[in-house]
Design a protein around this motif. Sequence first.
Motif, PDB file in Angstrom:
ATOM      1  N   SER A   1       0.617  -0.887   0.071  1.00  0.00           N
ATOM      2  CA  SER A   1       0.176  -0.013  -0.122  1.00  0.00           C
ATOM      3  C   SER A   1       0.695   1.495   0.328  1.00  0.00           C
ATOM      4  N   ARG A   2       1.716   1.170   0.073  1.00  0.00           N
ATOM      5  CA  ARG A   2       3.208   2.081  -0.046  1.00  0.00           C
ATOM      6  C   ARG A   2       3.303   3.077  -1.446  1.00  0.00           C
ATOM      7  N   SER A   3       2.571   2.072  -1.931  1.00  0.00           N
ATOM      8  CA  SER A   3       2.690   2.888  -3.009  1.00  0.00           C
ATOM      9  C   SER A   3       1.447   3.115  -3.824  1.00  0.00           C
ATOM     10  N   GLY A   4       0.143   2.860  -3.096  1.00  0.00           N
ATOM     11  CA  GLY A   4      -1.247   3.085  -3.486  1.00  0.00           C
ATOM     12  C   GLY A   4      -2.039   1.631  -4.007  1.00  0.00           C
ATOM     13  N   ASP A   5      -1.658   0.425  -4.034  1.00  0.00           N
ATOM     14  CA  ASP A   5      -2.015  -0.419  -5.043  1.00  0.00           C
ATOM     15  C   ASP A   5      -2.226  -1.031  -3.772  1.00  0.00           C
ATOM     16  N   GLY A   6      -2.813  -1.134  -2.648  1.00  0.00           N
ATOM     17  CA  GLY A   6      -3.330  -1.539  -1.124  1.00  0.00           C
ATOM     18  C   GLY A   6      -4.820  -2.711  -1.572  1.00  0.00           C
ATOM     19  N   ARG A   7      -5.942  -1.812  -1.999  1.00  0.00           N
ATOM     20  CA  ARG A   7      -7.160  -2.789  -2.852  1.00  0.00           C
ATOM     21  C   ARG A   7      -7.038  -4.450  -4.083  1.00  0.00           C
ATOM     22  N   SER A   8      -6.347  -3.540  -4.681  1.00  0.00           N
ATOM     23  CA  SER A   8      -5.879  -3.956  -5.498  1.00  0.00           C
ATOM     24  C   SER A   8      -4.791  -5.710  -5.286  1.00  0.00           C
ATOM     25  N   VAL A   9      -4.076  -5.369  -4.660  1.00  0.00           N
ATOM     26  CA  VAL A   9      -2.916  -6.193  -3.524  1.00  0.00           C
ATOM     27  C   VAL A   9      -3.811  -7.269  -3.226  1.00  0.00           C
ATOM     28  N   GLU A  10      -4.616  -7.016  -1.584  1.00  0.00           N
ATOM     29  CA  GLU A  10      -5.506  -7.850  -1.178  1.00  0.00           C
ATOM     30  C   GLU A  10      -6.351  -8.557  -2.114  1.00  0.00           C
ATOM     31  N   GLU A  11      -6.771  -8.353  -3.245  1.00  0.00           N
ATOM     32  CA  GLU A  11      -7.883  -9.423  -4.670  1.00  0.00           C
ATOM     33  C   GLU A  11      -6.214 -10.243  -4.165  1.00  0.00           C
ATOM     34  N   GLU A  12      -5.435  -9.453  -5.313  1.00  0.00           N
ATOM     35  CA  GLU A  12      -4.679 -11.043  -5.674  1.00  0.00           C
ATOM     36  C   GLU A  12      -4.109 -11.524  -4.553  1.00  0.00           C
ATOM     37  N   LEU A  13      -4.006 -10.956  -3.361  1.00  0.00           N
ATOM     38  CA  LEU A  13      -2.925 -12.148  -2.450  1.00  0.00           C
ATOM     39  C   LEU A  13      -4.328 -13.205  -1.923  1.00  0.00           C
ATOM     40  N   ARG A  14      -5.363 -12.495  -1.914  1.00  0.00           N
ATOM     41  CA  ARG A  14      -6.012 -13.428  -1.593  1.00  0.00           C
ATOM     42  C   ARG A  14      -6.830 -14.416  -2.924  1.00  0.00           C
TER      43      ARG A  14
END
Length: 151
Positions: free
Chosen positions: A37-50
């Motif tokens: 989320s440092r780079s501002g893509d926290g929400r999309s990362v959560e979905e990609e991790l899932r």
Amino acid sequence: MEAELASLAASGATTLVGLMVSETWTQARDRVARFFSRSGDGRSVEEELRLSRQELIATRESGDELAAADIEAGWRTRLRRALQDDPEAAEELRLMLRELAAGPGREPAASVHNSISGGVQHGPVFQGQSFSGLTFSTSGTVPPREGTEVE
């Protein structure tokens, strides 16, 4: 410095993929999401991790090691790009990897190296870090020494 960042990204991806199928995944997922989320893509990362975790579980169940390696390679690339975009992220990733490797209530992993030498071993040999409460039963016979005849 590029080789060091690539090595750090590889270590991070290996740790991340290993944690995806572990009991501590929930805590790790939140920590990894905050890192990205440092780079501002926290929400999309959560979905990609899932999604990555679901794929990884399916590949492990089916024994598809190539697909599992592809998932790890994808996260290695993503980590490497994050480190290239923000060199200060390297120290945060190192800290996160140390914390995640130790886990809650556990000591950091230790390296063990044992060597067995001196010929044939006529008994159990164990390699590990901590043992307690071991009991050994023997037949009471002593193996013959080298160079002696057995009657």
